[in-house]
Design a protein around this motif. Sequence first.
Motif, PDB file in Angstrom:
ATOM      1  N   GLY A 110       1.029  -1.177  -0.249  1.00  0.00           N
ATOM      2  CA  GLY A 110      -0.211   0.218   0.059  1.00  0.00           C
ATOM      3  C   GLY A 110       1.278   1.131   0.251  1.00  0.00           C
ATOM      4  N   TYR A 111       2.074   1.626   0.850  1.00  0.00           N
ATOM      5  CA  TYR A 111       2.422   2.226   0.549  1.00  0.00           C
ATOM      6  C   TYR A 111       3.202   2.512  -0.504  1.00  0.00           C
ATOM      7  CZ  TYR A 111       2.572   3.375   6.077  1.00  0.00           C
ATOM      8  OH  TYR A 111       2.486   3.443   7.177  1.00  0.00           O
ATOM      9  N   ARG A 112       3.504   1.772  -1.070  1.00  0.00           N
ATOM     10  CA  ARG A 112       3.951   1.783  -2.430  1.00  0.00           C
ATOM     11  C   ARG A 112       3.610   1.809  -3.463  1.00  0.00           C
ATOM     12  NH1 ARG A 112       7.098  -2.736  -1.003  1.00  0.00           N
ATOM     13  NH2 ARG A 112       5.592  -4.324  -1.439  1.00  0.00           N
ATOM     14  N   SER A 113       2.245   1.504  -3.854  1.00  0.00           N
ATOM     15  CA  SER A 113       1.065   2.018  -4.566  1.00  0.00           C
ATOM     16  C   SER A 113       0.593   3.053  -3.892  1.00  0.00           C
ATOM     17  CB  SER A 113      -0.181   0.574  -4.427  1.00  0.00           C
ATOM     18  OG  SER A 113      -0.444   0.282  -3.734  1.00  0.00           O
ATOM     19  N   GLY A 114       0.342   3.131  -2.631  1.00  0.00           N
ATOM     20  CA  GLY A 114      -0.388   4.722  -2.801  1.00  0.00           C
ATOM     21  C   GLY A 114      -2.083   4.061  -1.763  1.00  0.00           C
ATOM     22  N   ARG A 115      -2.339   2.678  -2.566  1.00  0.00           N
ATOM     23  CA  ARG A 115      -3.593   2.416  -2.467  1.00  0.00           C
ATOM     24  C   ARG A 115      -4.113   0.758  -1.561  1.00  0.00           C
ATOM     25  NH1 ARG A 115      -7.374   6.511  -2.363  1.00  0.00           N
ATOM     26  NH2 ARG A 115      -7.934   4.872  -2.249  1.00  0.00           N
TER      27      ARG A 115
ATOM     28  N   GLN B  68      -6.355  13.804   4.407  1.00  0.00           N
ATOM     29  CA  GLN B  68      -5.632  12.711   3.735  1.00  0.00           C
ATOM     30  C   GLN B  68      -6.300  11.222   3.238  1.00  0.00           C
ATOM     31  OE1 GLN B  68      -2.555  14.488   4.389  1.00  0.00           O
ATOM     32  NE2 GLN B  68      -1.820  12.619   3.936  1.00  0.00           N
TER      33      GLN B  68
ATOM     34  N   GLY C 263      -6.646  11.610   0.346  1.00  0.00           N
ATOM     35  CA  GLY C 263      -6.644  11.281  -1.559  1.00  0.00           C
ATOM     36  C   GLY C 263      -5.443  10.515  -0.759  1.00  0.00           C
ATOM     37  N   ARG C 264      -5.145   9.790   0.318  1.00  0.00           N
ATOM     38  CA  ARG C 264      -3.994   9.180   0.435  1.00  0.00           C
ATOM     39  C   ARG C 264      -4.497   7.584   1.110  1.00  0.00           C
ATOM     40  NH1 ARG C 264       0.577   9.986   3.063  1.00  0.00           N
ATOM     41  NH2 ARG C 264       1.627   8.891   1.774  1.00  0.00           N
ATOM     42  N   ASP C 265      -5.659   7.830   0.322  1.00  0.00           N
ATOM     43  CA  ASP C 265      -6.163   6.523   2.199  1.00  0.00           C
ATOM     44  C   ASP C 265      -6.399   6.075   3.046  1.00  0.00           C
ATOM     45  OD1 ASP C 265      -7.362   3.803   2.054  1.00  0.00           O
ATOM     46  OD2 ASP C 265      -6.648   2.783   0.601  1.00  0.00           O
TER      47      ASP C 265
ATOM     48  N   SER D 128       4.793   8.248   5.023  1.00  0.00           N
ATOM     49  CA  SER D 128       4.942   7.924   3.531  1.00  0.00           C
ATOM     50  C   SER D 128       6.639   6.516   3.974  1.00  0.00           C
ATOM     51  CB  SER D 128       5.260   9.154   2.628  1.00  0.00           C
ATOM     52  OG  SER D 128       4.564   9.461   3.103  1.00  0.00           O
TER      53      SER D 128
END
Lengths: 159, 159
Positions: free
Chosen positions: A67-72, A147, A149-151, A156
Amino acid sequence: MRKMLLLATSLCVITPLFAADAPPVPYPQGYRQWVHVKSMTIQPGHALYDAFGGIHHLYANRQAQQGYRSGRFADGSVIVFDLLESRIADNSLQEGARKVLGVMHKDSRKYKGTGGWGFEGFKGDSRTERAVGHNATTACFQCHTAQQGRDYVFSSFRP
Amino acid sequence: MRKMLLLATSLCVITPLFAADAPPVPYPQGYRQWVHVKSMTIQPGHALYDAFGGIHHLYANRQAQQGYRSGRFADGSVIVFDLLESRIADNSLQEGARKVLGVMHKDSRKYKGTGGWGFEGFKGDSRTERAVGHNATTACFQCHTAQQGRDYVFSSFRP
């Protein structure tokens, strides 16, 4: 039409109950073996000092790392916020006792009312004493909506 | 007897060369996926500030995790000392740029002269620029001898 109205009324009544009665977030077994995302020390004078003063480390399970890599963040993602006392000793800051273990647990069905995330805080080293319980919306989610927009995740991964 | 003396002389000459010419410690590939052992922030005024000022995190590979449990580190154990700048912002300490990546790599044969541990420091984010090189004895091991009873390791795993 009458049926639809009835259905709509039922949903309005039921929806808040779903949010308030969301299943308890499980204790994150084995999280100290998970990947360390980043750390930060919150000191006196910071707006969040009362709630989060001390040093915190964030840990992510396998799904949350993705999730940290893809943003979802997929269902099953768990992020741990491990908050410890920050003790001053000999011009150094050392880790002290655990204050609270915060948990975000993604399950878009169970935690629909709070962005698909279940929120909990386990007091100190306890695996059963809960600091959030049914107050996830006001105690956690209201801040995390910033946040969206960043799920709903603030942190990060630090490479 | 003469042969033994010759051998002894050769060993005396060769031994320091072995220590000085120990093979380079490999860069610890993938260490950010390893287990986080503990953290500490060293501030101005601390005796080690010049060398280690900032926030450091310790990471352990699988063999080193076992070493923390047993007190003896098997060959192949690697411990990483990830030193970052500590930046003050809004009454918080945040992680800044990487200063140096310290490594302890256990190989009792290769690093016999320094307690079975190879020591290295990779500058900043570099995987090739070495800060220790052939100076492991004076730059690292002399301090670590104080921990001989703990296999030369200062840190303990924070549960």
